[in-house]
Design an enzyme around this catalytic site. Structure first.
Site, PDB file in Angstrom:
ATOM      1  N   ASP A   6       0.843  -1.188   0.000  1.00 53.78           N
ATOM      2  CA  ASP A   6       0.000   0.000   0.000  1.00 53.78           C
ATOM      3  C   ASP A   6       0.884   1.245   0.000  1.00 53.78           C
ATOM      4  O   ASP A   6       1.664   1.459   0.933  1.00 53.78           O
ATOM      5  CB  ASP A   6      -0.897  -0.028   1.245  1.00 53.78           C
ATOM      6  CG  ASP A   6      -1.916   1.111   1.268  1.00 53.78           C
ATOM      7  OD1 ASP A   6      -1.970   1.883   0.296  1.00 53.78           O
ATOM      8  OD2 ASP A   6      -2.653   1.222   2.270  1.00 53.78           O
ATOM      9  N   ASP A 102      -3.302   2.573  -5.823  1.00 50.52           N
ATOM     10  CA  ASP A 102      -2.169   2.650  -4.895  1.00 50.52           C
ATOM     11  C   ASP A 102      -1.952   1.401  -4.050  1.00 50.52           C
ATOM     12  O   ASP A 102      -1.128   1.416  -3.139  1.00 50.52           O
ATOM     13  CB  ASP A 102      -2.333   3.866  -3.978  1.00 50.52           C
ATOM     14  CG  ASP A 102      -3.630   3.815  -3.169  1.00 50.52           C
ATOM     15  OD1 ASP A 102      -4.525   3.009  -3.513  1.00 50.52           O
ATOM     16  OD2 ASP A 102      -3.755   4.596  -2.207  1.00 50.52           O
ATOM     17  N   GLU A 103      -2.665   0.314  -4.342  1.00 50.30           N
ATOM     18  CA  GLU A 103      -2.528  -0.912  -3.565  1.00 50.30           C
ATOM     19  C   GLU A 103      -2.439  -2.106  -4.505  1.00 50.30           C
ATOM     20  O   GLU A 103      -3.055  -2.113  -5.569  1.00 50.30           O
ATOM     21  CB  GLU A 103      -3.723  -1.124  -2.629  1.00 50.30           C
ATOM     22  CG  GLU A 103      -4.037   0.020  -1.699  1.00 50.30           C
ATOM     23  CD  GLU A 103      -5.280  -0.250  -0.865  1.00 50.30           C
ATOM     24  OE1 GLU A 103      -5.450  -1.388  -0.382  1.00 50.30           O
ATOM     25  OE2 GLU A 103      -6.101   0.667  -0.721  1.00 50.30           O
TER      26      GLU A 103
END
Length: 241
Positions: A6, A102-103
């Site tokens: 993350d 974003d992960e």
């Protein structure tokens, strides 16, 4: 062996890489910096300390933090940095499943003979992402996707947390039930009405009672709370293992 990686404060972190002057003091990314009614899209760690929250209005954020720096989003840059970060992940495995911009989940089961333990792979990725992009990531290491994601949320920023078969009950069960993947506001309210406030309390519920209360979602959440998630990493970049 599953990792969940993350990117910490992703939008705000990319903006800081683009403009290092933003690194000092609280800063937030918002839809329209000139509008009091614009919405906060992301904030850095300094702004978090003032209580600035994603999705609140600019005037609410500035009331908490009068010195808050505001910047407009650069979405093309976010997409490019997401691509670069995922390319770094692919050095260790082609089993990479992005979960938003974003992960990502990574299945590194078959990579350990080359790159070491799950924790060693996580620490390597943290160092390479930081060195090559200027961003930091937090990584959860576990035996399933749900606990890997919970691990990446457990300590931030720039941290590795291992949720193993030996320690998961000690780490996971005391956490608030909302920390579990897919337990949103509506589910929290339903569970709270029946005195379920922690993941451990959810795990201790009767499975059929949760099914009656919440349908298939109740059964799924009961499995998650008891470490029974078997969902595979669905790679965007290669065949499933």
């Amino acid at each position: 062996m599953i990792l969940h990686c993350d990117c910490n404060s992703f939008y705000a972190s990319v903006e800081t890489v683009l403009d290092p002057s933003l690194s000092s003091g609280p800063m937030a990314v918002c839809g329209d910096p000139k509008s009091r009614h614009g919405i906060i899209l992301a904030k850095n760690e300094a702004a978090k300390k003032y209580g600035v929250q994603t999705a609140e209005t600019i005037w609410q954020a500035r009331r908490k933090c009068p010195g808050l720096k505001l910047v407009a989003p650069h979405r093309d840059a976010y997409a490019e940095y997401s691509r670069r970060v995922n390319a770094i992940y692919q050095r260790c495995t082609d089993q990479v499943e992005p979960f938003g911009i974003d992960e990502s989940w990574l299945d590194v089961t078959g990579s350990q003979q080359l790159f070491g333990t799950g924790k060693e792979i996580a620490d390597r990725l943290r160092e390479e992402v930081r060195r090559e992009t200027g961003l930091t990531i937090s990584v959860g290491v576990s035996f399933n996707k749900v606990f890997a994601k919970l691990g990446s949320d457990y300590r931030k920023p720039d941290a590795t947390t291992v949720v193993s078969r030996e320690n998961w009950q000690r780490l996971v069960w005391p956490l608030p039930v909302g920390a579990l993947l897919y337990v949103g506001g509506a589910a929290r309210k339903i569970l709270a009405q029946f005195g379920v406030k922690t993941i451990g309390e959810l795990a201790a519920c009767k499975r059929d009672a949760l099914e009656t209360l919440m349908g298939k979602m109740g059964v799924q959440l009961h499995d998650y709370a008891n470490g029974l998630d078997t969902d595979p990493v669905r790679s965007r970049y290669g065949p499933e293992m």
